[in-house]
Write an enzyme that holds these catalytic residues in place. Structure first.
Site, PDB file in Angstrom:
ATOM      1  N   GLY A  17       0.816  -1.222   0.000  1.00 12.99           N
ATOM      2  CA  GLY A  17       0.000   0.000   0.000  1.00 12.99           C
ATOM      3  C   GLY A  17       0.848   1.271   0.000  1.00 12.99           C
ATOM      4  O   GLY A  17       1.879   1.363  -0.681  1.00 12.99           O
ATOM      5  N   ILE A  18       0.399   2.241   0.765  1.00 12.79           N
ATOM      6  CA  ILE A  18       1.057   3.552   0.798  1.00 12.79           C
ATOM      7  C   ILE A  18       2.505   3.425   1.290  1.00 12.79           C
ATOM      8  O   ILE A  18       3.416   4.033   0.725  1.00 12.79           O
ATOM      9  CB  ILE A  18       0.247   4.512   1.705  1.00 12.79           C
ATOM     10  N   ASN A  85       3.623   4.900   9.394  1.00 15.38           N
ATOM     11  CA  ASN A  85       2.570   4.651   8.392  1.00 15.38           C
ATOM     12  C   ASN A  85       1.638   3.497   8.757  1.00 15.38           C
ATOM     13  O   ASN A  85       0.487   3.483   8.331  1.00 15.38           O
ATOM     14  CB  ASN A  85       3.266   4.370   7.045  1.00 15.38           C
ATOM     15  N   TYR A 155     -11.204   4.059  14.522  1.00 14.01           N
ATOM     16  CA  TYR A 155     -10.256   4.524  13.502  1.00 14.01           C
ATOM     17  C   TYR A 155     -10.193   6.054  13.510  1.00 14.01           C
ATOM     18  O   TYR A 155      -9.111   6.646  13.576  1.00 14.01           O
ATOM     19  CB  TYR A 155     -10.690   4.007  12.129  1.00 14.01           C
ATOM     20  N   LYS A 159      -6.964   8.368  14.623  1.00 17.94           N
ATOM     21  CA  LYS A 159      -6.301   9.238  13.651  1.00 17.94           C
ATOM     22  C   LYS A 159      -6.359  10.708  14.093  1.00 17.94           C
ATOM     23  O   LYS A 159      -5.451  11.481  13.814  1.00 17.94           O
ATOM     24  CB  LYS A 159      -6.940   9.057  12.273  1.00 17.94           C
ATOM     25  N   ILE A 190      -7.508   6.581  -0.869  1.00 18.08           N
ATOM     26  CA  ILE A 190      -6.365   6.149  -1.682  1.00 18.08           C
ATOM     27  C   ILE A 190      -6.540   4.640  -1.926  1.00 18.08           C
ATOM     28  O   ILE A 190      -6.671   3.873  -0.959  1.00 18.08           O
ATOM     29  CB  ILE A 190      -5.026   6.378  -0.931  1.00 18.08           C
ATOM     30  N   THR A 192      -5.822   1.182  -2.015  1.00 17.25           N
ATOM     31  CA  THR A 192      -4.799   0.247  -1.514  1.00 17.25           C
ATOM     32  C   THR A 192      -5.525  -0.999  -0.997  1.00 17.25           C
ATOM     33  O   THR A 192      -6.762  -1.002  -0.893  1.00 17.25           O
ATOM     34  CB  THR A 192      -4.022   0.859  -0.322  1.00 17.25           C
ATOM     35  N   PRO A 193      -4.760  -2.026  -0.582  1.00 18.57           N
ATOM     36  CA  PRO A 193      -5.417  -3.231  -0.031  1.00 18.57           C
ATOM     37  C   PRO A 193      -6.284  -2.949   1.193  1.00 18.57           C
ATOM     38  O   PRO A 193      -7.140  -3.759   1.555  1.00 18.57           O
ATOM     39  CB  PRO A 193      -4.227  -4.136   0.337  1.00 18.57           C
TER      40      PRO A 193
HETATM   41  N1  LIG Z   1      -5.846   3.990   1.831  1.00 22.41           N
HETATM   42  C1  LIG Z   1      -6.519   5.053   2.286  1.00 22.41           C
HETATM   43  O1  LIG Z   1      -7.530   5.502   1.699  1.00 22.41           O
HETATM   44  C2  LIG Z   1      -6.057   5.737   3.541  1.00 22.41           C
HETATM   45  C3  LIG Z   1      -6.743   6.900   3.917  1.00 22.41           C
HETATM   46  C4  LIG Z   1      -6.350   7.544   5.059  1.00 22.41           C
HETATM   47  C5  LIG Z   1      -5.297   7.079   5.819  1.00 22.41           C
HETATM   48  N2  LIG Z   1      -4.649   5.937   5.432  1.00 22.41           N
HETATM   49  C6  LIG Z   1      -3.572   5.487   6.288  1.00 22.41           C
HETATM   50  O2  LIG Z   1      -2.422   5.198   5.526  1.00 22.41           O
HETATM   51  C7  LIG Z   1      -1.657   4.182   6.179  1.00 22.41           C
HETATM   52  C8  LIG Z   1      -1.354   3.075   5.174  1.00 22.41           C
HETATM   53  O3  LIG Z   1      -2.586   2.532   4.733  1.00 22.41           O
HETATM   54  P1  LIG Z   1      -2.759   1.669   3.413  1.00 22.41           P
HETATM   55  O4  LIG Z   1      -3.955   2.186   2.748  1.00 22.41           O
HETATM   56  O5  LIG Z   1      -1.486   1.552   2.685  1.00 22.41           O
HETATM   57  O6  LIG Z   1      -3.181   0.276   4.085  1.00 22.41           O
HETATM   58  P2  LIG Z   1      -2.659  -1.216   3.857  1.00 22.41           P
HETATM   59  O7  LIG Z   1      -3.573  -2.058   4.666  1.00 22.41           O
HETATM   60  O8  LIG Z   1      -2.515  -1.493   2.417  1.00 22.41           O
HETATM   61  O9  LIG Z   1      -1.209  -1.180   4.515  1.00 22.41           O
HETATM   62  C9  LIG Z   1      -1.029  -1.077   5.893  1.00 22.41           C
HETATM   63  C10 LIG Z   1       0.256  -1.757   6.263  1.00 22.41           C
HETATM   64  O10 LIG Z   1       0.397  -1.671   7.695  1.00 22.41           O
HETATM   65  C11 LIG Z   1       0.804  -2.937   8.164  1.00 22.41           C
HETATM   66  N3  LIG Z   1       0.431  -3.143   9.555  1.00 22.41           N
HETATM   67  C12 LIG Z   1      -0.808  -3.389  10.060  1.00 22.41           C
HETATM   68  N4  LIG Z   1      -0.721  -3.587  11.389  1.00 22.41           N
HETATM   69  C13 LIG Z   1       0.592  -3.466  11.725  1.00 22.41           C
HETATM   70  C14 LIG Z   1       1.308  -3.550  12.932  1.00 22.41           C
HETATM   71  N5  LIG Z   1       0.710  -3.851  14.091  1.00 22.41           N
HETATM   72  N6  LIG Z   1       2.644  -3.348  12.916  1.00 22.41           N
HETATM   73  C15 LIG Z   1       3.272  -3.065  11.750  1.00 22.41           C
HETATM   74  N7  LIG Z   1       2.659  -2.995  10.574  1.00 22.41           N
HETATM   75  C16 LIG Z   1       1.325  -3.180  10.558  1.00 22.41           C
HETATM   76  C17 LIG Z   1       0.113  -3.925   7.241  1.00 22.41           C
HETATM   77  O11 LIG Z   1       0.701  -5.206   7.313  1.00 22.41           O
HETATM   78  C18 LIG Z   1       0.259  -3.248   5.891  1.00 22.41           C
HETATM   79  O12 LIG Z   1       1.465  -3.584   5.276  1.00 22.41           O
HETATM   80  C19 LIG Z   1      -2.506   3.712   7.371  1.00 22.41           C
HETATM   81  O13 LIG Z   1      -2.067   4.348   8.538  1.00 22.41           O
HETATM   82  C20 LIG Z   1      -3.893   4.190   6.995  1.00 22.41           C
HETATM   83  O14 LIG Z   1      -4.717   4.390   8.121  1.00 22.41           O
HETATM   84  C21 LIG Z   1      -5.018   5.266   4.312  1.00 22.41           C
END
Ligand SMILES: NC(=O)c1ccc[n+]([C@@H]2O[C@H](COP(=O)([O-])OP(=O)(O)OC[C@H]3O[C@@H](n4cnc5c(N)ncnc54)[C@H](O)[C@@H]3O)[C@@H](O)[C@H]2O)c1
Length: 268
Positions: A17-18, A85, A155, A159, A190, A192-193
């Site tokens: 993801g991000i 992240n 959540y 945040k 965004i 992502t998975p």
């Molecule tokens: N995708 C969106 O729309 C979006 C929007 C707002 C905020 N975010 C934030 O961006 C960040 C990344 O999100 P994403 O969309 O890439 O999600 P994602 O689920 O694709 O990736 C999250 C990653 O965090 C890891 N993770 C989860 N629990 C963990 C832990 N206890 N210790 C270490 N790693 C851990 C997962 O294994 C994964 O690789 C997150 O903080 C999410 O809240 C995402």
């Protein structure tokens, strides 16, 4: 190129993801990247592809932060960049409903343990690793930390706390005379998975859901991980040397206004 040349960057939740996109961009821009996650296979594969390093790190566990910090200190002596992240919505983990009426205390705590305790611990140990020479901490919050989200109470709360803690860390470091900056990024929608449990596996239904989400976004599309990675690159680099305690929203305009705003309905 080389906007963060030779800097040492630790990225939590960097396996996909991000976080993975940030890792790839930072490596392209000259940083030595340490990818950390609990998804060891994916994380190792990515680290190898970008000539970085992989460390297992469950951000909710203080002992794991301590061994990670010890390893970084012995390998590099310091780090320059931390991207906090790692995060979960609570939807992927089968921990039950996430609305304020039905969310269990265990579910509430488990989301906060990762999203908030993880960021608190990251900042705490990064300060220790950075305070001699300075650095940049970037906390990935969410647009959900700025507005209420009825179906994702824990959540949104976690945040919002990350947004506030980033400012506290920024001011504390400035007060102490540490050259450490701390800022937050607030992504929204965004692709992502993280979205998989909400979008499902059926391709047609998934495409329809994405189109429906996109129709409510002013820019008309969901964002890509790279949109967030570029923001992280700016805040991590010396280009933002006068920027601390700020928040950067990357959401296609979602938070710029309200759909219930006044508008002229007819000419009659
Ligand atoms: N995708 C969106 O729309 C979006 C929007 C707002 C905020 N975010 C934030 O961006 C960040 C990344 O999100 P994403 O969309 O890439 O999600 P994602 O689920 O694709 O990736 C999250 C990653 O965090 C890891 N993770 C989860 N629990 C963990 C832990 N206890 N210790 C270490 N790693 C851990 C997962 O294994 C994964 O690789 C997150 O903080 C999410 O809240 C995402």
């Amino acid at each position: 190129m080389n906007r963060i040349n030779n800097k040492i960057a630790l990225i939590t939740g960097g396996a996909r993801g991000i976080g993975a996109e940030i890792a790839r961009l930072f490596a392209q821009q000259g940083a030595k990247v340490i990818v950390s996650d609990i998804l060891d296979i994916e994380g190792k594969k990515l680290a190898q592809a970008i000539n970085g390093q992989y460390l297992h790190l469950n951000v909710a566990e203080e002992k794991e932060w301590q061994s990670c910090v010890n390893k970084l200190r012995s390998d590099y002596g310091q780090i320059d960049i931390l991207i906090n992240n790692a995060g979960i919505t609570g939807f992927n983990e089968n921990i039950g409903p996430q609305d304020p009426e039905n969310c269990s205390l265990d579910a509430w705590r488990s989301v906060h343990q990762i999203n908030l305790d993880g960021v608190f611990l990251g900042c705490k140990y990064a300060i220790d690793l950075m305070k001699e020479h300075g650095g940049s901490i970037v906390n990935i919050s969410s647009r959900s930390g700025m507005v209420g989200i009825p179906g994702a109470a824990a959540y949104a709360s976690s945040k919002a706390a990350v947004r506030n803690h980033s400012k506290t860390v920024a001011l504390y470091c400035a007060e102490q005379g540490y050259k450490i900056r701390c800022n937050s990024i607030h992504p929204g929608a965004i692709l992502t998975p993280m979205w998989d449990p909400m979008l499902g596996n059926d391709e047609t239904a998934r495409a329809q859901s994405i189109a429906m989400i996109a129709s409510a976004i002013p820019l008309g599309v969901m964002g890509e991980p790279l949109d967030v990675a570029y923001a992280a690159l700016y805040l991590a680099s010396d280009e933002s040397k006068y920027v601390t305690g700020t928040e950067l929203t990357i959401d296609g305009g979602i938070l710029a206004g309200s759909s219930a705003g006044p508008k002229k309905i007819s000419n009659s």
